[in-house]
Write a protein that holds these residues in place. Sequence first.
Motif: not given
Lengths: 106, 320
Positions: B195, B202-204, B235, B237-240, B259
Motif C-alpha cells: 500500500e 501515478s495512476a497512469s 490497492y 485498482r486505481r491504475f490504468g 484493468n
Amino acid sequence: MKFLILGLGAVLLSCAGMPGEAADTTVEIKTFAFAPQELTVTPGTTVTWINHDQTAHNVVSPDGKFASPGMDTDDRYTFTFEKEGDFAYLCALHPHMVGTVHVHSH
Amino acid sequence: MSKHSSDSDDVTMSRRRALTCLGAWSGAAIVWGVGGGVPRALGMANEASTAQAAKGQFTFAQISDTHVGFNKEANPDVLKTMRQAIASVNALPRRPAFVVHTGDITHLSKPEEFDTAKQVLSEIKVERIHYVPGEHDALDSGLGGYLKQHGAATGNRPYYSFDDHGVHFVGLANVIDFKAGSMPALGAEQLEWLEKDLAPVSASTPVVVLAHIPLWTVYEPWGWGTADAGQALGYLRRFGSVTVLNGHIHQVMQKVEGNVSFHTAMSTAFAQPKPGAADQPGPLKVDAGQLGKLLGTREVSVVRGKRELATVDTPVEGSV
C-alpha cells in the motif's frame, strides 16, 4: 539428515527410559494426503513420515514444534513425541494436506 | 490504438486462432496484446507483422518454475530443458532489458540447487534477473536459502519494487504465510508495504506485479490462488494498466478483470494437469516428444503510451 539423527537420538533415550512402552509408527504421504491423517500414540513414540509421491512434500507444525526439510520421493522424516498433547501439522507446499498426532498416556 | 483492434471480426478471428493454438500446444509462439479488458492475439511470433508490432518496444522475458533438483519421470533432466529455454531467450532478435524469474527456482531449496540454478541462469545474455520466491524455495529455514542468494539486491526482503522504462515493477512473496487448510497469503506486513509502495505512483503508470502463486483463484482445492489477493488488488485498482505475472501452475492461463490482466507462465521443468483434470496437482508425465512443447518462456513488450502489454509464450521446443 540432521533431523533424522536428532530423531534417532531421541529414540535411544526414550527406549532406555521406558523399554517396550512405545511402538514406533509410520505415516505414509501418498497422493497428496497423510495416511493415517489422525494418529494416536503414547509419549515417547517415534513417528516416521515417508513421501511416496513424485512431488516434494514436507511436515511442519504451525507453532514450530517440528519441521522437516523438503522431502523428495522416498525421503523420510522422523520425530519423537515425548510430551502429551494434540499436534496438528501440514505440508507447507500444499497447505490443504493436514494431519494430527494425538499423544496420550493411555 | 493498434491496427489490430480496429475490426472486431479480425479480433475474434485472432483470438480463436490463438486459443486453438494454445489448446493444441502447437509450439508456435503467440503475441498477446491485452487492453481495454479484452485479450487480443496480435499474431504468431514468426509473422512479420508481429515483429513489426514489437519493434521499438521495451521488452523483458519471463522464466519460471525451473525446479532445479527435480529428477523424476516427468522430466529426468530439468537442466537440459532449462538450457533450451535460456537458448530461446538468447535467440530473441532484440535482447530483453532483463529477465524475471517467477519462482520455484529450486525443487527442495538445497544450497547446491540454488548454486546450480544461479550458474545455469547466468548463461542468459541479459544484464540482470529479478526473482520472486516459490514455495519450493522456502524449504530451507523459510526463505533463508533464497535470501542468502537473492536477498542482497532487495534489502534482504523477498518483496520489492523498482521502476524501468516508465513501468513500476513490484515483486511479491506469497509462499511463506500459510495456514492449514487454506491457500497461501501475502500477509499483513507485506500488504502494508505494498500500500505504501504504490501510494506515490501515478495512476497512469503501468504496473507489472510479479508473484509465484497466482493472484487470482485458479483452483482452490489445489491451493492455486492467494488467500488475501483481494486486498492487494484493491490497492492496484486505481491504475490504468496492471499486469500480473505468475508461475506455480506450470501452464499458460490468462484472465482479465477490469484493468488488471493475469498471466501464468509455463515451467521450464515439468508440466502439471489442467485445474481439476486430475485427482491431484503434481508433475505430469507426458510423452517424451510432447514435453518440450509444454515447457517454455515468455517475452513481454511494454508499448509506450498504450495500456497493453504484449506477451509471447515460446515453448522450449519448436512447433509440431
